[in-house]
Design an enzyme around this catalytic site. Structure first.
Site, PDB file in Angstrom:
ATOM      1  CG  MET A 144      39.049  30.270  40.783  1.00 35.57           C
ATOM      2  SD  MET A 144      40.528  30.034  41.764  1.00 35.57           S
ATOM      3  CE  MET A 144      40.305  31.245  43.048  1.00 35.57           C
ATOM      4  NE  ARG A 199      43.627  57.810  29.352  1.00 37.18           N
ATOM      5  CZ  ARG A 199      43.107  56.863  28.571  1.00 37.18           C
ATOM      6  NH1 ARG A 199      42.422  55.856  29.117  1.00 37.18           N
ATOM      7  NH2 ARG A 199      43.254  56.886  27.256  1.00 37.18           N
ATOM      8  CE  LYS A 257      42.816  49.656  24.715  1.00 39.33           C
ATOM      9  NZ  LYS A 257      42.769  51.102  24.930  1.00 39.33           N
ATOM     10  CE1 TYR A 279      33.290  26.556  48.206  1.00 41.00           C
ATOM     11  CE2 TYR A 279      33.232  27.434  45.961  1.00 41.00           C
ATOM     12  CZ  TYR A 279      33.877  26.711  46.965  1.00 41.00           C
ATOM     13  OH  TYR A 279      35.095  26.144  46.715  1.00 41.00           O
TER      14      TYR A 279
END
Ligand SMILES: *Cc1c(COP(=O)(O)O)cnc(C)c1O
Length: 379
Positions: free
Chosen positions: A317, A136, A42, A268
């Site tokens: 980013m 769950r 997954k 930044y």
């Protein structure tokens, strides 16, 4: 979908398939009798790339997989992956058609979801999730009449029952008692159904389960994180996973080098100020690639020419700045290692997880699709 570009460009993941095969062999040697691997691929195989990983596993004779979503299952089928593919999570009724189109096995979330699946106009292969204490998903194990009813539903082709241990990683005594109770409740239900003629595959173990409680047995072991050569924490990996080998490295390029004079800032928010004249480099990787922003401001580092270069200022980013003062002969175009080895030095996904105050699984599964995959030592 994973960018299937096999080139080292701006930033990439290197997959060492020899290490994957090594881990498969180690884990197979730990399987209880009659149990086979059902690797959890997954979240794009925990960031590694589900298609190349499942392909390699298919070649090694692995015949069962689990994924989280119907789209993940369909992707594997479209790339020719064979065997059982179990979807561990929710599929919306709009997408039930995909289950039959791609021959996927759906988890029955609970009794009401069973009725929804049964209401679809065609038979669907399913494994029923059993709630033994995680609370769950899963039908509660004590609702035995519901299990009987599900087995009598016309369109449910039930081929398995499974439960999930929610504290198998713990060394705490109370947690061990809880885990034993989960296993016992599951075994009781499986036996009870078996006595009534409803005999199907049953599975309970994931990575920690297989490593710590192989005696619970089962027909499949749903192994995720261990397959990728790690456990959830650095400590567990050293104590219990030391025979396993990490499969993945994350690398990027040095794109620009410059000297900062004392008192100058970088990045930044002027978050870094040079205390002395400092040589810095910009790397072509950022938090959008999955490098956690929590590693900013010298919490994390990268490897360059076998040496550690601290991350300075705030991770951007798409780019990251590092201090390369004292590291000889760094050039633009060089390879920086975020996760992996460089000569004698190594940074593991466990190290990064610790620095970012999370578990290895999260670091790996959040590695971005933007990273290309470079596969080495493929079968
Ligand atoms: C993700 C998952 C697994 C695999 O867990 P690991 O701890 O990574 O081995 C197994 N079973 C279920 C139900 C899961 O959701």
């Amino acid at each position: 979908m994973t960018a299937l570009c096999y080139d080292k460009g701006r930033a990439w993941i290197e997959l060492n398939m020899e290490n994957l095969r090594h881990n498969v062999n180690i884990l197979r040697s730990m399987l209880p009798p009659g149990c086979e691997l059902m690797p959890a691929v997954k979240a794009d195989a925990y960031g590694h790339g589900a298609v190349p990983v499942a392909r390699e596993l298919n070649k090694m004779g692995v015949r069962a997989f689990c994924v989280a979503t119907v789209a993940e299952g369909a992707t594997l089928r479209r790339h020719g992956i064979r065997g059982l593919i179990l979807i561990l999570g929710y599929t919306h009724p709009h997408e039930f058609e995909l289950l039959t189109t791609y021959e996927l096995t759906q988890t029955v979330i609970d009794f009401s979801y069973a009725k929804l699946l049964n209401g679809y106009h065609r038979p669907i292969q399913v494994h029923i999730a059993v709630d033994t204490g995680m609370h769950r998903i899963g039908e509660r194990c004590e609702n035995v009449e519901h299990f009987l009813e599900m087995f009598r539903m016309e369109n449910l082709k039930i081929t398995g029952l499974y439960t999930h241990l929610c504290t198998a990683d713990s060394e705490n005594d109370e947690d061990k008692v809880f885990t034993a109770r989960q296993a016992q409740s599951f075994r009781k239900l499986v036996q009870w159904l078996d006595e009534r003629g409803y005999s199907v595959k049953a599975h309970i173990l994931s990575s920690y389960g297989l490593i710590k409680y192989p005696e619970y047995g089962g027909d499949y072991a749903r192994v995720g994180i261990a397959l990728f050569g790690l456990l959830s924490t650095d400590e567990d990996t050293r104590l219990r996973g030391n025979k396993l080998r990490p499969v993945l490295s994350v690398k990027a390029r040095v794109v620009s080098i410059r000297k900062l004079h004392t008192g100058e800032s970088a990045g930044y928010g002027l978050a870094y100020i040079a205390k002395k004249d400092t040589q810095i480099a910009a790397l072509s990787v950022g938090y959008a690639d999955g490098l956690p922003r929590a590693l900013s401001c010298e919490v994390g580092s990268v490897l360059l020419n076998g040496r550690k270069a601290p991350i300075i200022g705030r991770i951007c980013m798409d780019q990251t700045l590092v201090d390369i003062s004292g590291i000889p002969s760094v050039n633009t175009g060089d390879t920086a290692v975020m996760i992996g080895r460089s000569d004698e030095q190594a940074i593991t996904a466990c190290d990064v997880a610790k620095q970012a105050d999370t578990i290895t699984n999260e670091i790996l599964s959040r590695l971005s699709q933007r990273l290309t995959r470079v596969i080495v030592n493929q079968l």
